[in-house]
Design a protein around this motif. Structure first.
Motif, short mmCIF file in Angstrom:
data_model
loop_
_atom_site.label_atom_id
_atom_site.label_comp_id
_atom_site.label_asym_id
_atom_site.label_seq_id
_atom_site.Cartn_x
_atom_site.Cartn_y
_atom_site.Cartn_z
N ILE A 247 0.86 -1.18 0.00
CA ILE A 247 0.00 0.00 0.00
C ILE A 247 0.90 1.23 0.00
N ASP A 248 0.70 2.10 -0.98
CA ASP A 248 1.53 3.29 -1.11
C ASP A 248 0.65 4.47 -1.51
N LEU A 249 0.20 5.23 -0.52
CA LEU A 249 -0.73 6.32 -0.80
C LEU A 249 -0.04 7.55 -1.37
N ARG A 250 1.28 7.62 -1.25
CA ARG A 250 1.99 8.79 -1.77
C ARG A 250 2.38 8.61 -3.24
N ASN A 251 2.75 7.41 -3.64
CA ASN A 251 3.25 7.19 -5.00
C ASN A 251 2.29 6.43 -5.90
N SER A 252 1.19 5.94 -5.35
CA SER A 252 0.22 5.20 -6.16
C SER A 252 -1.16 5.85 -6.09
N PRO A 253 -1.51 6.65 -7.10
CA PRO A 253 -2.86 7.21 -7.12
C PRO A 253 -3.93 6.13 -7.21
N VAL A 254 -3.57 4.97 -7.73
CA VAL A 254 -4.54 3.87 -7.81
C VAL A 254 -4.87 3.35 -6.41
N ASP A 255 -3.85 3.18 -5.57
CA ASP A 255 -4.11 2.81 -4.18
C ASP A 255 -4.97 3.86 -3.50
N ALA A 256 -4.72 5.13 -3.81
CA ALA A 256 -5.50 6.22 -3.22
C ALA A 256 -6.97 6.12 -3.64
N ILE A 257 -7.21 5.84 -4.90
CA ILE A 257 -8.58 5.71 -5.41
C ILE A 257 -9.34 4.61 -4.65
N GLY A 258 -8.75 3.44 -4.55
CA GLY A 258 -9.40 2.35 -3.84
C GLY A 258 -9.58 2.63 -2.37
N SER A 259 -8.60 3.30 -1.77
CA SER A 259 -8.64 3.57 -0.33
C SER A 259 -9.73 4.58 0.02
N VAL A 260 -9.89 5.62 -0.80
CA VAL A 260 -10.96 6.60 -0.56
C VAL A 260 -12.32 5.91 -0.67
N ALA A 261 -12.49 5.08 -1.70
CA ALA A 261 -13.75 4.37 -1.87
C ALA A 261 -14.02 3.44 -0.69
N ASN A 262 -12.98 2.74 -0.23
CA ASN A 262 -13.14 1.84 0.91
C ASN A 262 -13.50 2.61 2.17
N TYR A 263 -12.91 3.79 2.35
CA TYR A 263 -13.20 4.65 3.51
C TYR A 263 -14.70 5.01 3.51
N PHE A 264 -15.19 5.45 2.37
CA PHE A 264 -16.60 5.84 2.29
C PHE A 264 -17.50 4.64 2.60
N LYS A 265 -17.18 3.50 2.02
CA LYS A 265 -18.00 2.31 2.26
C LYS A 265 -17.99 1.94 3.74
N ALA A 266 -16.82 2.02 4.37
CA ALA A 266 -16.70 1.67 5.78
C ALA A 266 -17.55 2.57 6.67
N PHE A 267 -17.75 3.81 6.24
CA PHE A 267 -18.55 4.75 7.03
C PHE A 267 -20.01 4.77 6.61
N GLY A 268 -20.41 3.81 5.78
CA GLY A 268 -21.83 3.62 5.52
C GLY A 268 -22.38 4.21 4.25
N TRP A 269 -21.53 4.45 3.25
CA TRP A 269 -22.02 5.01 2.00
C TRP A 269 -23.09 4.09 1.41
N GLN A 270 -24.22 4.68 0.99
CA GLN A 270 -25.33 3.91 0.41
C GLN A 270 -25.39 4.18 -1.09
N THR A 271 -25.10 3.15 -1.87
CA THR A 271 -25.05 3.28 -3.32
C THR A 271 -26.39 3.76 -3.88
N GLY A 272 -26.32 4.77 -4.72
CA GLY A 272 -27.52 5.28 -5.38
C GLY A 272 -28.23 6.39 -4.64
N MET A 273 -27.86 6.64 -3.39
CA MET A 273 -28.50 7.71 -2.61
C MET A 273 -27.83 9.05 -2.90
N PRO A 274 -28.60 10.09 -3.21
CA PRO A 274 -28.00 11.42 -3.37
C PRO A 274 -27.37 11.89 -2.06
#
Length: 352
Positions: free
Chosen positions: A218-245
């Protein structure tokens, strides 16, 4: 700044990225083997099951950063909150263009993150754009120096000094654990210790960062791809509901308006649609069909009248990244602006 509630969000962003030359002039001595430094090292080594000698060595090499304690203090003269001014700092043409290029470069990774975690690409793009201008401003403070400074020299005058000091000490422990595992304690970030493209605090990196590019680390400084997945995982972990505005427009029926009650829960969604409208909030047709709770989000505009939106549970999720409704709406609107710009560019190219 994931999981770090800045005392003033605008202040954090304005000061997070100083030049290397300026920081060099604010560096103090190393902490060395003082009683306080050794005691801190031993405590963190025990908590995180790290070699005591190694932790002592790292803390002893950490440098006191003279300007950092002042940067976590609330402003001495509070300034009026101004959503329109705050928005202009992030919803700007150069940032939108950079976001469009970022999306173009990483469209397959963003699509994969959306499919894997259910978080729209524009939300991920909005976060990374607000946090680091798509990797351009990740901070040049050594995280070890910043977090040690905020642990051993946190300003006692801060109104929440005990709570904030404990937070930064905990983050220092998480950082040392990661540095030992990776064999690198020289990682740089913001003055508060946030790291990489998504500006994760060390505890967030430990809990939510993922190896999204599949290279085995995992390399959040040199891998924007890791950053993309990590941000999405963070949102999901905090209860993001797909399709909800994230929010809806709202106006008021002044004859029935009970604004104090609507504002009492702050940004925490607490009202059903029927209760929300019964207290004088007026919603459009789409919002009236919302299945979930709502919050009345108030954003001040200096001397002008405030702006309001009806925030959903997903709006609240965005504020878990940084506890500010101003920040959340800037992220949302930047992502939407980049998405619209990308669509416009595509339509123009297809008609040529």
């Amino acid at each position: 700044m994931a999981a770090f509630a800045g005392d003033t969000v605008a202040k954090s962003h304005a000061k997070a990225h100083k030049t290397a030359a300026h920081k060099a002039s604010t560096r103090g001595p190393v902490y060395g083997k003082t009683t306080e430094a050794i005691a801190l090292a031993d405590e963190l080594a025990q908590q995180h099951k790290l070699p005591k000698a190694w932790v002592r060595d790292q803390i002893s090499k950490a440098q006191f950063l003279k300007g950092v304690p002042k940067m976590v203090l609330p402003p001495t003269v509070p300034t009026a909150k101004n959503w329109r001014a705050y928005r202009e700092r992030f919803i700007e043409s150069r940032r939108i263009d950079a976001g469009t290029q970022f999306w173009q470069t990483h469209q397959s990774d963003l699509a994969r993150a959306e499919q894997t975690y259910g978080v729209p690409a524009e939300m991920i793009v909005g976060i990374i754009g607000v946090e680091t201008f798509y990797g351009q401003n990740m901070g040049n403070y050594r995280v070890l120096d910043a977090l040690t400074t905020l642990t051993l020299n946190f300003p006692a005058s801060h109104p929440r000094a005990a709570e904030r000091h404990a937070f930064f000490k905990s983050e220092l422990g998480y950082f040392l654990a990661q540095a030992h595992h990776q064999g690198d304690a020289s990682i740089t970030g913001s003055f508060a210790g946030a790291m990489g493209w998504p500006q994760f605090m060390p505890s967030s990196a430990a809990k939510f960062a993922v190896d999204f590019d599949g290279d085995g680390r995992i390399d959040l400084r040199n891998s924007p791809v890791d950053a993309i997945g990590s941000v999405a995982n963070y949102f999901k972990a905090f209860g993001w509901q797909t399709g909800m505005p994230t929010h809806y427009p709202v106006s008021f029926d002044e004859a029935r308006l009970d604004k104090p009650t609507l504002l009492a829960p702050d940004i925490l969604p607490s009202f059903s649609v029927s209760n929300f409208t019964a207290k004088g909030a007026v919603l459009d047709e789409q919002a009236q069909k919302h299945n979930g709770s709502l919050a009345l989000v108030e954003l001040f505009n200096g001397d002008e009248p405030p702006s309001y939106v009806a925030g959903t549970d997903n709006f609240y999720v965005v504020t878990r990244y940084n506890w500010s409704s101003y920040y959340a709406l800037a992220v949302i609107e930047l992502g939407q602006a980049v998405k619209a710009n990308r669509a416009l560019a595509f339509s123009q190219s297809s008609t040529r």
